[in-house]
Design a protein around this motif. Structure first.
Motif, PDB file in Angstrom:
ATOM      1  N   TRP A   1       0.813  -1.218   0.000  1.00 21.05           N
ATOM      2  CA  TRP A   1       0.000   0.000   0.000  1.00 21.05           C
ATOM      3  C   TRP A   1       0.843   1.263   0.000  1.00 21.05           C
ATOM      4  N   ASN A   2       2.168   1.096   0.061  1.00 24.56           N
ATOM      5  CA  ASN A   2       3.059   2.252   0.045  1.00 24.56           C
ATOM      6  C   ASN A   2       2.999   3.005  -1.278  1.00 24.56           C
ATOM      7  N   ARG A   3       2.475   2.367  -2.310  1.00 21.92           N
ATOM      8  CA  ARG A   3       2.407   3.009  -3.629  1.00 21.92           C
ATOM      9  C   ARG A   3       1.449   4.198  -3.645  1.00 21.92           C
ATOM     10  N   TRP A   4       0.566   4.267  -2.670  1.00 19.66           N
ATOM     11  CA  TRP A   4      -0.370   5.396  -2.570  1.00 19.66           C
ATOM     12  C   TRP A   4      -0.022   6.300  -1.383  1.00 19.66           C
ATOM     13  N   HIS A   5       1.237   6.410  -1.078  1.00 16.40           N
ATOM     14  CA  HIS A   5       1.646   7.116   0.131  1.00 16.40           C
ATOM     15  C   HIS A   5       1.352   8.615   0.074  1.00 16.40           C
ATOM     16  N   ALA A   6       1.733   9.261  -1.027  1.00 12.30           N
ATOM     17  CA  ALA A   6       1.632  10.725  -1.048  1.00 12.30           C
ATOM     18  C   ALA A   6       1.525  11.262  -2.465  1.00 12.30           C
ATOM     19  N   LEU A   7       1.177  12.537  -2.542  1.00 14.20           N
ATOM     20  CA  LEU A   7       1.167  13.282  -3.799  1.00 14.20           C
ATOM     21  C   LEU A   7       2.118  14.463  -3.641  1.00 14.20           C
TER      22      LEU A   7
ATOM     23  N   PHE B   1       1.655  15.822  -0.019  1.00 19.16           N
ATOM     24  CA  PHE B   1       0.382  15.606   0.672  1.00 19.16           C
ATOM     25  C   PHE B   1       0.292  14.136   1.057  1.00 19.16           C
ATOM     26  N   ARG B   2       0.276  13.854   2.357  1.00 21.12           N
ATOM     27  CA  ARG B   2       0.117  12.479   2.826  1.00 21.12           C
ATOM     28  C   ARG B   2      -1.330  12.073   2.630  1.00 21.12           C
ATOM     29  N   HIS B   3      -1.541  11.050   1.802  1.00 17.38           N
ATOM     30  CA  HIS B   3      -2.900  10.670   1.447  1.00 17.38           C
ATOM     31  C   HIS B   3      -3.478   9.714   2.483  1.00 17.38           C
ATOM     32  N   ILE B   4      -4.275  10.256   3.376  1.00 22.14           N
ATOM     33  CA  ILE B   4      -5.123   9.446   4.241  1.00 22.14           C
ATOM     34  C   ILE B   4      -6.391   9.172   3.440  1.00 22.14           C
TER      35      ILE B   4
ATOM     36  N   GLY C   1      -7.799  12.966  -1.198  1.00 26.04           N
ATOM     37  CA  GLY C   1      -6.804  12.452  -2.132  1.00 26.04           C
ATOM     38  C   GLY C   1      -7.191  12.595  -3.592  1.00 26.04           C
ATOM     39  N   THR C   2      -8.450  12.308  -3.908  1.00 29.52           N
ATOM     40  CA  THR C   2      -8.900  12.439  -5.294  1.00 29.52           C
ATOM     41  C   THR C   2      -8.860  13.892  -5.746  1.00 29.52           C
ATOM     42  N   SER C   3      -9.230  14.800  -4.853  1.00 25.18           N
ATOM     43  CA  SER C   3      -9.148  16.231  -5.175  1.00 25.18           C
ATOM     44  C   SER C   3      -7.716  16.634  -5.486  1.00 25.18           C
ATOM     45  N   LEU C   4      -6.777  16.141  -4.675  1.00 24.33           N
ATOM     46  CA  LEU C   4      -5.374  16.512  -4.888  1.00 24.33           C
ATOM     47  C   LEU C   4      -4.807  15.890  -6.142  1.00 24.33           C
ATOM     48  N   GLU C   5      -5.292  14.709  -6.528  1.00 19.57           N
ATOM     49  CA  GLU C   5      -4.870  14.126  -7.811  1.00 19.57           C
ATOM     50  C   GLU C   5      -5.271  15.053  -8.948  1.00 19.57           C
TER      51      GLU C   5
ATOM     52  N   MET D   1       2.121  17.367   4.644  1.00 21.29           N
ATOM     53  CA  MET D   1       0.897  17.873   5.249  1.00 21.29           C
ATOM     54  C   MET D   1      -0.184  16.817   5.084  1.00 21.29           C
ATOM     55  N   ALA D   2      -1.201  16.866   5.937  1.00 20.35           N
ATOM     56  CA  ALA D   2      -2.317  15.927   5.851  1.00 20.35           C
ATOM     57  C   ALA D   2      -3.585  16.639   6.297  1.00 20.35           C
ATOM     58  N   THR D   3      -4.711  16.138   5.854  1.00 18.40           N
ATOM     59  CA  THR D   3      -6.000  16.657   6.307  1.00 18.40           C
ATOM     60  C   THR D   3      -6.778  15.545   6.996  1.00 18.40           C
ATOM     61  N   VAL D   4      -7.599  15.926   7.970  1.00 22.27           N
ATOM     62  CA  VAL D   4      -8.402  14.961   8.711  1.00 22.27           C
ATOM     63  C   VAL D   4      -9.840  15.459   8.784  1.00 22.27           C
ATOM     64  N   ARG D   5     -10.724  14.546   9.127  1.00 22.45           N
ATOM     65  CA  ARG D   5     -12.139  14.870   9.236  1.00 22.45           C
ATOM     66  C   ARG D   5     -12.725  14.144  10.439  1.00 22.45           C
ATOM     67  N   ASP D   6     -13.968  14.428  10.776  1.00 24.79           N
ATOM     68  CA  ASP D   6     -14.617  13.774  11.904  1.00 24.79           C
ATOM     69  C   ASP D   6     -14.469  12.257  11.795  1.00 24.79           C
ATOM     70  N   PRO D   7     -13.947  11.575  12.822  1.00 29.84           N
ATOM     71  CA  PRO D   7     -13.671  10.136  12.733  1.00 29.84           C
ATOM     72  C   PRO D   7     -14.878   9.269  12.395  1.00 29.84           C
ATOM     73  N   LEU D   8     -16.041   9.582  12.953  1.00 36.07           N
ATOM     74  CA  LEU D   8     -17.230   8.793  12.648  1.00 36.07           C
ATOM     75  C   LEU D   8     -17.646   8.998  11.203  1.00 36.07           C
ATOM     76  N   GLU D   9     -17.639  10.249  10.737  1.00 37.06           N
ATOM     77  CA  GLU D   9     -17.968  10.526   9.346  1.00 37.06           C
ATOM     78  C   GLU D   9     -16.965   9.859   8.404  1.00 37.06           C
ATOM     79  N   HIS D  10     -15.710   9.851   8.797  1.00 37.74           N
ATOM     80  CA  HIS D  10     -14.679   9.210   7.988  1.00 37.74           C
ATOM     81  C   HIS D  10     -14.932   7.710   7.892  1.00 37.74           C
ATOM     82  N   PHE D  11     -15.266   7.082   9.007  1.00 41.15           N
ATOM     83  CA  PHE D  11     -15.552   5.644   9.014  1.00 41.15           C
ATOM     84  C   PHE D  11     -16.722   5.322   8.093  1.00 41.15           C
ATOM     85  N   LEU D  12     -17.798   6.110   8.176  1.00 39.30           N
ATOM     86  CA  LEU D  12     -18.974   5.868   7.340  1.00 39.30           C
ATOM     87  C   LEU D  12     -18.698   6.179   5.870  1.00 39.30           C
TER      88      LEU D  12
END
Length: 304
Positions: free
Chosen positions: A93-99, A107-110, A115-119, A138-149
């Motif tokens: 999975w390291n092939r999708w590490h960053a942009l 940009f560290r792709h979580i 990630g699609t926006s940055l592509e 740099m990285a971006t994060v979002r609400d953990p529950l929303e991220h899980f869903l």
């Protein structure tokens, strides 16, 4: 290559079944004091705090403060907990590490955090970590529950059969009991992927989209990647990119948008209010490292 590998047997609840005495209880995560117990410093001691304030990125200021207040206490408070896993463990999975953004930043792709926006913005493909060179991340994060869903939605669209979804019945869309059951089944699949000794490929690997966001920032040694200099709120992505010297092009759009995908919204709707308390607590425990490192409010059921 893309056949599912039989997963090792894991406890249904890794927090309570495999607790080693060092895992922080949810009460610690919900104390409402972002970083105050953990090496609290003046706000402007944190990297890019001045720039965040000047850009009016106050949501990201909270994330940056929490992240840098607690990242050095991660091992102390989580110890060898199974919740402290890292996606870096699996080389595939390291092939999708960053942009790559520019000469100074990547940009560290979580997964499921822009990630699609940055592509689209960069017009380039992902690179492995070694290709980052001396760049910071740099990285971006979002609400953990929303991220899980959101990860559940993504995989529901890609692999509806694997997700055990029968479109003809319409079950599990509007009633709490069956909706909670679907989310609980997805949590079990996600934990199976997270705690296996080797990664599966293909449809079962899609569960990575619901992994804790922190697992993308933690190294194999259980520490936060030292290259990460800026962690901001996904909602402020354009301003964050400006801080690191990348001009966001509004005309290119924002990548995938689940609300615009009829299949996702019809058959895999994000309805956290329909999730039962027991299932909510199990999700909170699985993504506990996110609530520890990032400044998001725990659902009320997880604070009880």
């Amino acid at each position: 290559l893309h056949q599912d590998i039989a997963a090792e047997s894991i406890p249904s609840n890794p927090v309570t079944s495999r607790r080693n005495g060092n895992d922080p209880p949810l009460s610690l995560l919900s104390d409402g004091k972002a970083g105050e117990k953990y090496n609290k410093r003046d706000l402007h001691d944190f990297p890019y705090s001045k720039e965040l304030e000047e850009h009016g990125l106050f949501l990201s200021m909270r994330q940056q403060e929490r992240f840098f207040s607690r990242k050095n206490s991660l091992q102390r408070d989580f110890g060898s907990s199974p919740l402290m896993f890292s996606t870096a463990t699996w080389k595939y999975w390291n092939r999708w590490h960053a942009l790559i953004l520019n000469e100074n930043f990547a940009f560290r792709h979580i997964f499921k955090t822009g990630g699609t926006s940055l592509e689209k913005q960069t017009g380039s493909k992902h690179v492995q970590r070694k290709a980052i060179g001396n760049r910071r991340m740099m990285a971006t994060v979002r609400d953990p529950l929303e991220h899980f869903l959101s990860g559940w939605q993504e995989c529901g669209e890609r692999f509806p059969v694997y997700m055990e979804w029968n479109q003809s019945t319409g079950e599990g869309i509007d009633d709490e009991k069956s909706y909670s059951r679907r989310i609980e089944q997805w949590l079990d699949k996600t934990k199976t992927m997270a705690f296996r000794r080797s990664p599966c490929l293909g449809k079962c690997a899609c569960a990575m989209h619901s992994f804790p966001q922190a697992s993308f920032l933690i190294t194999k040694k259980g520490t936060v990647d030292p290259k990460v200099d800026l962690v901001g709120d996904l909602r402020e992505l354009p301003g964050l990119l400006d801080i690191v010297g990348f001009q966001y092009n509004q005309s290119l759009g924002t990548g995938k948008n689940a609300s615009a995908t009829e299949f996702k919204t019809k058959y895999f709707p994000r309805k956290p209010h329909l999730i039962g308390n027991d299932t909510l607590k199990a999700i909170c425990e699985f993504v506990a490292v996110d609530y520890y490192l990032f400044d998001f409010e725990l659902p009320s059921a997880c604070r009880k």
